[in-house]
Design an enzyme around this catalytic site. Structure first.
Site, PDB file in Angstrom:
ATOM      1  N   ASN A 140       0.872  -1.178   0.000  1.00 16.56           N
ATOM      2  CA  ASN A 140       0.000   0.000   0.000  1.00 16.56           C
ATOM      3  C   ASN A 140       0.907   1.225   0.000  1.00 16.56           C
ATOM      4  O   ASN A 140       1.460   1.592   1.033  1.00 16.56           O
ATOM      5  CB  ASN A 140      -0.892  -0.023   1.256  1.00 16.56           C
ATOM      6  CG  ASN A 140      -1.715   1.249   1.400  1.00 16.56           C
ATOM      7  OD1 ASN A 140      -1.816   2.042   0.465  1.00 16.56           O
ATOM      8  ND2 ASN A 140      -2.301   1.435   2.576  1.00 16.56           N
ATOM      9  N   HIS A 197      -9.653   1.444   4.425  1.00 16.61           N
ATOM     10  CA  HIS A 197      -8.425   1.663   5.198  1.00 16.61           C
ATOM     11  C   HIS A 197      -8.719   2.660   6.322  1.00 16.61           C
ATOM     12  O   HIS A 197      -9.522   3.586   6.144  1.00 16.61           O
ATOM     13  CB  HIS A 197      -7.320   2.194   4.281  1.00 16.61           C
ATOM     14  CG  HIS A 197      -5.980   2.198   4.945  1.00 16.61           C
ATOM     15  ND1 HIS A 197      -5.612   3.158   5.855  1.00 16.61           N
ATOM     16  CD2 HIS A 197      -4.938   1.339   4.873  1.00 16.61           C
ATOM     17  CE1 HIS A 197      -4.386   2.898   6.294  1.00 16.61           C
ATOM     18  NE2 HIS A 197      -3.958   1.792   5.714  1.00 16.61           N
TER      19      HIS A 197
END
Ligand code: PGA
Length: 264
Positions: free
Chosen positions: A10, A93
């Protein structure tokens, strides 16, 4: 559940076209036999599509809209992401939940759009420090997952879950392996109880300060099917080392077993 470990990078709001190309050059060599992908900022999707076309590395995005299309200035749809050959999209997230007011309902809607577009959503869940200290981890995970189960139905079997305790992200201190395994078992049990057999295929990743130094210990945990890596995914050799650890855990036969249905 697939025995092949999954390692997702990420990049957050970091990286460049040059860094994508550095990864592509490294992946031309011997790459470990795990599943691996980098979730890059939107403008780098086209670069990743070109650079990783014949690479073991896959690519994805870090969020998508819960809407299909229309007057939503600044939003990017799942279908647009898929048009760049992406395989994955991260949704929910904690940085989107806290900084952009993503609710459990939005997150489930985004996961649904991702599935409809042919992407694999990586749905992040996890408790904050005060929730951990108040022994509320299981309750928080149940709340975050239930909306998902209700919205996705059978589609649930095609998603990936990432357990990311908010207090471990970017701290340099991952959760201890025992705690990680307990949380992953808890997630498996919640999914199996509420979604039955469609939940058995769901891979559950751990995220939060994963590094080459701790990746093997984390992926050796029985219920951990891979990792979601932030900071360490920006360094090609560190990411490669984490993928090597994933391969090692696979060949050691330490892959996570299928989720069990619990009787409560
Ligand atoms: P970190 O980030 O590895 O830098 O802790 C993980 C994440 O936010 O997904």
């Amino acid at each position: 559940m697939s025995p092949t470990k999954l390692v997702i990078g990420n990049w957050k709001m970091n990286g460049s076209a040059g860094l994508v190309k550095e990864f592509a050059a490294l992946a031309k060599g011997d790459w470990p036999a795990c599943d691996a992908a980098l979730c890059v900022p939107y403008p780098l999707l086209a670069v990743a599509q070109g650079a990783f076309a014949v690479s073991p590395l896959r690519w994805g995005a870090q969020d998508c809209s819960a809407e299909s299309d229309g007057a939503f200035t600044g939003e990017v749809s799942a279908r647009m992401i898929r048009d760049f050959g992406a395989r994955y999209v991260i949704v929910g997230h904690s940085e989107r939940r806290s900084g952009h007011a993503d609710t459990d309902g939005h997150v489930a809607g985004k996961a649904q759009r991702a599935l409809a577009a042919g992407l694999t959503p990586i749905v992040c869940v996890g408790e904050k420090a005060e929730e951990r200290d108040g022994n509320q981890t299981a309750m928080v995970l149940r709340r975050q997952l239930l909306q998902l189960v209700r919205t996705l139905g059978r589609g649930l079997g095609s998603i990936v879950i990432a357990y990311e305790p908010v207090w471990a992200i970017g701290s340099g201190h991952p959760a201890p392996p025992g705690l990680i395994d307990d949380a992953h078992r808890c997630i498996s049990e919640i999914l199996a109880f509420h979604a039955g057999t469609s939940a058995t295929a769901v891979r559950i990743l751990y995220g939060g300060s994963v590094s080459p130094g701790n990746a093997e210990a984390i992926m050796s945990c029985r219920h951990v099917s891979g990792v979601l890596v932030g900071q360490a995914s920006l360094a090609p050799t560190a990411f490669l080392d984490i993928c090597k650890a994933a391969e090692l855990c696979q060949t050691a036969g330490l892959a996570a077993p299928a989720a069990q249905t619990i009787g409560t």
